[in-house]
Design a protein around this motif. Structure first.
Motif, PDB file in Angstrom:
ATOM      1  N   PHE A 121       0.825  -1.201   0.000  1.00 55.40           N
ATOM      2  CA  PHE A 121       0.000   0.000   0.000  1.00 55.40           C
ATOM      3  C   PHE A 121       0.865   1.261   0.000  1.00 55.40           C
ATOM      4  O   PHE A 121       1.957   1.295   0.571  1.00 55.40           O
ATOM      5  CB  PHE A 121      -0.881   0.054   1.252  1.00 55.40           C
ATOM      6  N   GLY A 122       0.332   2.318  -0.589  1.00 55.86           N
ATOM      7  CA  GLY A 122       0.904   3.658  -0.444  1.00 55.86           C
ATOM      8  C   GLY A 122       2.383   3.717  -0.734  1.00 55.86           C
ATOM      9  O   GLY A 122       2.844   3.427  -1.836  1.00 55.86           O
ATOM     10  N   GLY A 123       3.155   4.116   0.293  1.00 56.58           N
ATOM     11  CA  GLY A 123       4.594   4.225   0.134  1.00 56.58           C
ATOM     12  C   GLY A 123       5.245   2.907  -0.231  1.00 56.58           C
ATOM     13  O   GLY A 123       6.261   2.883  -0.936  1.00 56.58           O
ATOM     14  N   GLY A 124       4.672   1.804   0.216  1.00 52.32           N
ATOM     15  CA  GLY A 124       5.202   0.491  -0.146  1.00 52.32           C
ATOM     16  C   GLY A 124       5.101   0.249  -1.640  1.00 52.32           C
ATOM     17  O   GLY A 124       6.022  -0.298  -2.258  1.00 52.32           O
ATOM     18  N   LEU A 125       3.977   0.657  -2.223  1.00 54.34           N
ATOM     19  CA  LEU A 125       3.802   0.526  -3.668  1.00 54.34           C
ATOM     20  C   LEU A 125       4.800   1.396  -4.419  1.00 54.34           C
ATOM     21  O   LEU A 125       5.327   1.008  -5.464  1.00 54.34           O
ATOM     22  CB  LEU A 125       2.369   0.908  -4.052  1.00 54.34           C
ATOM     23  N   GLN A 126       5.097   2.557  -3.875  1.00 52.67           N
ATOM     24  CA  GLN A 126       6.056   3.437  -4.528  1.00 52.67           C
ATOM     25  C   GLN A 126       7.479   2.896  -4.413  1.00 52.67           C
ATOM     26  O   GLN A 126       8.266   2.995  -5.362  1.00 52.67           O
ATOM     27  CB  GLN A 126       5.931   4.857  -3.951  1.00 52.67           C
ATOM     28  N   VAL A 127       7.819   2.297  -3.278  1.00 54.54           N
ATOM     29  CA  VAL A 127       9.130   1.662  -3.142  1.00 54.54           C
ATOM     30  C   VAL A 127       9.275   0.540  -4.169  1.00 54.54           C
ATOM     31  O   VAL A 127      10.285   0.440  -4.869  1.00 54.54           O
ATOM     32  CB  VAL A 127       9.332   1.119  -1.712  1.00 54.54           C
ATOM     33  N   ALA A 128       8.249  -0.295  -4.288  1.00 54.14           N
ATOM     34  CA  ALA A 128       8.289  -1.382  -5.269  1.00 54.14           C
ATOM     35  C   ALA A 128       8.375  -0.838  -6.692  1.00 54.14           C
ATOM     36  O   ALA A 128       9.022  -1.442  -7.564  1.00 54.14           O
ATOM     37  CB  ALA A 128       7.055  -2.264  -5.119  1.00 54.14           C
ATOM     38  N   SER A 129       7.755   0.309  -6.930  1.00 50.89           N
ATOM     39  CA  SER A 129       7.744   0.889  -8.274  1.00 50.89           C
ATOM     40  C   SER A 129       9.106   1.408  -8.690  1.00 50.89           C
ATOM     41  O   SER A 129       9.349   1.632  -9.884  1.00 50.89           O
ATOM     42  CB  SER A 129       6.708   2.020  -8.342  1.00 50.89           C
ATOM     43  N   GLY A 130      10.009   1.589  -7.733  1.00 54.42           N
ATOM     44  CA  GLY A 130      11.359   1.990  -8.079  1.00 54.42           C
ATOM     45  C   GLY A 130      12.146   0.895  -8.772  1.00 54.42           C
ATOM     46  O   GLY A 130      13.161   1.166  -9.422  1.00 54.42           O
ATOM     47  N   ALA A 131      11.682  -0.352  -8.654  1.00 52.62           N
ATOM     48  CA  ALA A 131      12.356  -1.469  -9.317  1.00 52.62           C
ATOM     49  C   ALA A 131      12.136  -1.404 -10.822  1.00 52.62           C
ATOM     50  O   ALA A 131      11.190  -0.791 -11.315  1.00 52.62           O
ATOM     51  CB  ALA A 131      11.846  -2.794  -8.759  1.00 52.62           C
ATOM     52  N   VAL A 144      -3.072   2.730  -4.146  1.00 55.09           N
ATOM     53  CA  VAL A 144      -2.515   4.085  -4.050  1.00 55.09           C
ATOM     54  C   VAL A 144      -3.284   4.730  -2.896  1.00 55.09           C
ATOM     55  O   VAL A 144      -4.336   5.327  -3.080  1.00 55.09           O
ATOM     56  CB  VAL A 144      -2.706   4.853  -5.369  1.00 55.09           C
ATOM     57  N   MET A 145      -2.776   4.587  -1.697  1.00 55.58           N
ATOM     58  CA  MET A 145      -3.567   4.748  -0.477  1.00 55.58           C
ATOM     59  C   MET A 145      -3.612   6.162   0.088  1.00 55.58           C
ATOM     60  O   MET A 145      -4.436   6.481   0.955  1.00 55.58           O
ATOM     61  CB  MET A 145      -2.993   3.791   0.586  1.00 55.58           C
ATOM     62  N   GLU A 146      -2.767   7.069  -0.384  1.00 54.06           N
ATOM     63  CA  GLU A 146      -2.491   8.303   0.351  1.00 54.06           C
ATOM     64  C   GLU A 146      -3.710   9.193   0.598  1.00 54.06           C
ATOM     65  O   GLU A 146      -3.845   9.805   1.668  1.00 54.06           O
ATOM     66  CB  GLU A 146      -1.396   9.100  -0.371  1.00 54.06           C
ATOM     67  N   GLY A 150      -5.635  11.777   3.760  1.00 54.08           N
ATOM     68  CA  GLY A 150      -5.566  13.210   3.527  1.00 54.08           C
ATOM     69  C   GLY A 150      -4.270  13.663   2.892  1.00 54.08           C
ATOM     70  O   GLY A 150      -3.895  14.832   3.005  1.00 54.08           O
ATOM     71  N   LEU A 151      -3.581  12.738   2.209  1.00 50.21           N
ATOM     72  CA  LEU A 151      -2.288  13.030   1.597  1.00 50.21           C
ATOM     73  C   LEU A 151      -2.343  12.764   0.097  1.00 50.21           C
ATOM     74  O   LEU A 151      -3.382  12.375  -0.435  1.00 50.21           O
ATOM     75  CB  LEU A 151      -1.201  12.162   2.249  1.00 50.21           C
ATOM     76  N   VAL A 152      -1.228  12.953  -0.584  1.00 48.38           N
ATOM     77  CA  VAL A 152      -1.100  12.583  -1.994  1.00 48.38           C
ATOM     78  C   VAL A 152       0.136  11.682  -2.131  1.00 48.38           C
ATOM     79  O   VAL A 152       1.025  11.711  -1.279  1.00 48.38           O
ATOM     80  CB  VAL A 152      -0.928  13.814  -2.908  1.00 48.38           C
ATOM     81  N   PRO A 153       0.200  10.861  -3.173  1.00 48.63           N
ATOM     82  CA  PRO A 153       1.425  10.088  -3.405  1.00 48.63           C
ATOM     83  C   PRO A 153       2.593  11.046  -3.592  1.00 48.63           C
ATOM     84  O   PRO A 153       2.560  11.892  -4.486  1.00 48.63           O
ATOM     85  CB  PRO A 153       1.121   9.315  -4.697  1.00 48.63           C
ATOM     86  N   ASP A 154       3.619  10.913  -2.765  1.00 43.82           N
ATOM     87  CA  ASP A 154       4.728  11.883  -2.834  1.00 43.82           C
ATOM     88  C   ASP A 154       6.082  11.218  -2.682  1.00 43.82           C
ATOM     89  O   ASP A 154       7.076  11.877  -2.404  1.00 43.82           O
ATOM     90  CB  ASP A 154       4.561  12.960  -1.756  1.00 43.82           C
ATOM     91  N   MET A 155       6.135   9.905  -2.902  1.00 43.94           N
ATOM     92  CA  MET A 155       7.405   9.190  -2.820  1.00 43.94           C
ATOM     93  C   MET A 155       7.863   8.758  -4.215  1.00 43.94           C
ATOM     94  O   MET A 155       8.228   7.619  -4.436  1.00 43.94           O
ATOM     95  CB  MET A 155       7.287   7.981  -1.886  1.00 43.94           C
ATOM     96  N   ALA A 156       7.779   9.697  -5.148  1.00 39.24           N
ATOM     97  CA  ALA A 156       8.230   9.484  -6.534  1.00 39.24           C
ATOM     98  C   ALA A 156       7.266   8.656  -7.355  1.00 39.24           C
ATOM     99  O   ALA A 156       7.575   8.311  -8.498  1.00 39.24           O
ATOM    100  CB  ALA A 156       9.632   8.869  -6.574  1.00 39.24           C
ATOM    101  N   GLY A 157       6.079   8.367  -6.815  1.00 36.61           N
ATOM    102  CA  GLY A 157       5.124   7.560  -7.555  1.00 36.61           C
ATOM    103  C   GLY A 157       4.761   8.148  -8.905  1.00 36.61           C
ATOM    104  O   GLY A 157       4.750   7.442  -9.923  1.00 36.61           O
ATOM    105  N   TYR A 158       4.490   9.438  -8.936  1.00 39.29           N
ATOM    106  CA  TYR A 158       4.081  10.056 -10.201  1.00 39.29           C
ATOM    107  C   TYR A 158       5.190   9.944 -11.250  1.00 39.29           C
ATOM    108  O   TYR A 158       4.917   9.769 -12.439  1.00 39.29           O
ATOM    109  CB  TYR A 158       3.694  11.516  -9.978  1.00 39.29           C
ATOM    110  N   ALA A 159       6.434  10.027 -10.813  1.00 37.25           N
ATOM    111  CA  ALA A 159       7.548   9.888 -11.755  1.00 37.25           C
ATOM    112  C   ALA A 159       7.721   8.438 -12.187  1.00 37.25           C
ATOM    113  O   ALA A 159       7.956   8.155 -13.370  1.00 37.25           O
ATOM    114  CB  ALA A 159       8.838  10.401 -11.120  1.00 37.25           C
TER     115      ALA A 159
END
Length: 270
Positions: A121-131, A144-146, A150-159
């Motif tokens: 979930f969330g940041g975990g999905l973004q960490v995995a997406s770095g692979a 995409v849990m953020e 009350g947040l937005v994906p902000d751990m490089a997910g959009y990139a």
């Protein structure tokens, strides 16, 4: 010959031959991202950046999940919310600290394969997406849990999702934080392959990749990282420059000789 290293009691790295297995090792908390986990992930990436002989990396999670995302217990202290101002600071090149926890895998010179099971979930999905490549269990739960918090994906997910996930699909999943399965993740563009045993398949592919020329692998990954932001003329030139550097190099000649002689190549690591 193998070696094991542990970072802040959160991440364990086992290097066996030319493959490094990175294990998010906070199973009791479903590998949720707290301060120590962020630091450990980044330290692991920086360690691997300098690890001679590693040609492929496998990233997985201990216990019943890959990573449940941000450890929300850290947000219970309202006084810590002011720390959000630090997110503007580029502490790691083009990224802040949370972004680097995902981007560090994309920035590594060698290919990285993620093995996803359980919750991601969330940041975990973004960490995995770095692979570079992602194997996912069919019954894995991803989101995409953020926005739920009350947040937005902000751990490089959009990139990292750009070019893989359709824009309208990403918008819907971000706005609704709807869960989706591993089977859906491949269809949606968040994962590469569905696998009944993601870690075993990731390790098998890593061993195959590790048998290739390490200089060619690094050059191919660099091209894959850089070319999406280039125009056609720049892409053509980048290809030519990369090939010019590889042609008649020691590893390139060895690849040809080994292929013609039907033997395993003996490459030199950069």
């Amino acid at each position: 010959m193998s070696a094991t290293h542990t970072f802040l009691e959160r991440v364990t790295v086992t290097i066996d031959g030319h493959v490094a297995h990175v294990l998010l090792d906070r199973a009791g908390k479903m590998n949720a991202l707290d301060d120590a986990m962020f630091e450990a992930i980044i330290a692991t990436g920086h360690y691997l950046h300098n690890a001679r002989g590693v040609r492929c990396v496998v990233l997985s999670g201990a216990g019943r999940s890959f990573c449940a995302g941000l450890d929300l217990s850290g947000m219970a202290d309202a006084g810590r919310l002011n720390e959000g101002d630090d997110l503007i600071d580029r502490t790691h090149g083009n990224a802040n600290r949370p972004q680097q926890a995902a981007m560090v895998w994309r920035k590594l010179a060698m290919p990285v394969i993620a093995a996803i099971h359980g919750v991601c979930f969330g940041g975990g999905l973004q960490v995995a997406s770095g692979a570079d490549i992602r194997f996912v269990a069919p019954d894995a739960r991803l989101a995409v849990m953020e926005v739920k918090w009350g947040l937005v994906p902000d751990m490089a997910g959009y990139a990292l999702w750009r070019g893989n996930v359709r824009d309208d699909v990403l918008r819907e999943l971000t706005y609704t934080h709807r869960e989706f399965t591993g089977n859906e993740a491949v269809a949606l563009g968040f994962a590469t392959h569905v696998s009944a045993d993601p870690l075993a398949d990731a390790m098998k592919l890593a061993q195959e990749i590790a048998g290739k020329s390490p200089t060619a692998l690094r050059s191919a990954k660099l091209l894959s990282n850089r070319t999406p932001d280039m125009d056609v003329d720049q892409v053509l030139m980048a290809e030519s420059k990369a090939q010019h550097e590889l042609l008649f190099s020691k590893n390139q000649i060895e690849a040809v000789r080994a292929g013609m002689e039907k033997r395993d190549p003996e490459f030199v690591d950069p």
